[in-house]
Design an enzyme around this catalytic site. Structure first.
Site, short mmCIF file in Angstrom:
data_model
loop_
_atom_site.label_atom_id
_atom_site.label_comp_id
_atom_site.label_asym_id
_atom_site.label_seq_id
_atom_site.Cartn_x
_atom_site.Cartn_y
_atom_site.Cartn_z
CB SER A 14 57.98 71.63 88.75
OG SER A 14 58.73 71.77 87.73
CG HIS A 72 55.71 75.22 87.47
ND1 HIS A 72 54.88 76.66 87.05
CD2 HIS A 72 56.37 75.12 86.59
CE1 HIS A 72 55.98 77.53 87.23
NE2 HIS A 72 56.70 76.84 86.99
CG ASP A 81 59.35 75.59 85.09
OD1 ASP A 81 59.23 76.06 85.52
OD2 ASP A 81 60.03 73.92 86.01
CG MET A 114 64.23 75.95 81.03
SD MET A 114 65.51 74.91 82.13
CE MET A 114 64.28 75.01 83.95
CG HIS A 160 58.83 79.78 84.68
ND1 HIS A 160 59.05 79.01 86.15
CD2 HIS A 160 58.95 81.14 85.00
CE1 HIS A 160 60.29 79.97 86.50
NE2 HIS A 160 59.54 80.98 85.65
CG MET A 182 62.49 80.02 83.46
SD MET A 182 63.15 78.65 84.30
CE MET A 182 61.69 77.21 83.63
CG MET A 214 62.11 82.81 89.39
SD MET A 214 60.90 81.27 89.49
CE MET A 214 62.36 79.57 89.40
CG ASP A 253 59.11 78.26 90.01
OD1 ASP A 253 59.27 76.65 90.20
OD2 ASP A 253 59.18 78.48 88.79
C1 DX5 Z 1 63.62 75.96 87.85
C2 DX5 Z 1 62.41 75.89 87.90
C3 DX5 Z 1 61.70 75.38 88.85
C4 DX5 Z 1 61.92 73.87 88.81
C5 DX5 Z 1 61.76 73.69 90.50
O1 DX5 Z 1 63.77 77.08 86.97
O2 DX5 Z 1 61.48 77.25 86.94
O3 DX5 Z 1 59.98 75.38 88.35
O4 DX5 Z 1 61.57 72.67 88.27
O5 DX5 Z 1 61.65 72.16 90.79
P1 DX5 Z 1 62.17 72.29 92.24
O6 DX5 Z 1 60.75 71.91 92.88
O7 DX5 Z 1 62.87 70.71 92.36
O8 DX5 Z 1 63.18 73.19 93.40
ZN ZN Z 2 59.37 76.75 87.30
#
Ligand code: DX5
Ligand code: ZN
Length: 216
Positions: free
Chosen positions: A7, A32, A34, A36, A65, A67, A136, A175
């Site tokens: 990630s 990955h 992320d 947001m 991903h 979100m 998740m 994840d």
């Molecule tokens: C959380 C993300 C994850 C996060 C994982 O909302 O979707 O991908 O970055 O981070 P770790 O591996 O540190 O939990």
């Molecule tokens: Zn993620």
């Protein structure tokens, strides 16, 4: 052997390209990414312009991903930016089948994600429609949280159902909080794609950590 999807949320944004090259050379098959929006989750990360810059420099499998509250409206811009796979939340305000179709229409692979409170069975109607499902194992929004063991029976249930319907090729991704203490259990429960942020990028040796995750 597992697919590792580090990630980038835990990478250094000041030298994202070098961090990505390091984990790719160590054997990570996905990156990955992320996204947001500060609305679906209480945090803001990065978006399509960052992906575009990175993908221009680095040819890789970008596992995006989303979100965000309205994934359908952003599929085209992430596809144009270089996404290989786009996953979105079942809990988002998006018509599920229409969003999957829109992802496929722009030439990307599609993934469907569930938060910790959503049962595995909610994914079952879509297992033959997507390339990946993501369970998740933390509340989405932040890296570095503790793994929730309630993800394990969900992974098992999805794997069993995927096999029952002849989809043993389905990518089952986990994840959140995946690392030394939890990754093996995830792989045993059926996950074949391991997302790891802090476990990789905050490790003393991110290369060794990526290789170890891949060996599971
Ligand atoms: C959380 C993300 C994850 C996060 C994982 O909302 O979707 O991908 O970055 O981070 P770790 O591996 O540190 O939990
Ligand atoms: Zn993620």
């Amino acid at each position: 052997m597992s697919i590792v999807s580090p990630s980038l949320l835990s990478a250094s944004f000041a030298h994202l390209e070098q961090d990505c090259r390091m984990v790719l050379e160590a054997g990570a098959e996905f990156l990955h990414f992320d996204v947001m929006d500060g609305h679906f989750v209480p945090n803001i990360s990065f978006g399509a312009p960052v992906l575009k810059s990175l993908a221009k420099e680095l040819d890789a499998f970008y596992d995006v991903h989303l979100m965000i509250t309205d994934p359908l409206s952003y599929i085209e811009s992430f596809a144009k930016a270089g996404a290989s796979l786009i996953s979105f939340h079942l809990e988002a305000d998006s018509p599920v089948q229409e969003t999957i179709d829109a992802i496929h229409a722009v030439g990307c692979k599609a993934g469907l994600v569930i938060k910790p409170a959503t049962p595995a069975e909610a994914l079952f109607p879509y297992l033959d429609k997507v390339e990946l499902v993501l369970v998740m194992s933390v509340e989405p929004g932040f890296g570095g949280q503790s793994f929730m063991p309630s993800a394990l029976p969900k992974l098992q249930a999805i794997k069993a159902e995927a096999e029952r319907i002849g989809r043993s090729d389905l990518w089952i991704e986990v994840d959140g909080g995946v690392g030394r203490d939890t990754a093996e259990q995830c792989a045993q429960a059926g996950a074949n794609v391991l997302v790891a942020g802090s476990a990789v990028f905050s490790a003393a040796d991110p290369v060794a950590e990526t290789r170890w995750l891949k060996s599971l």
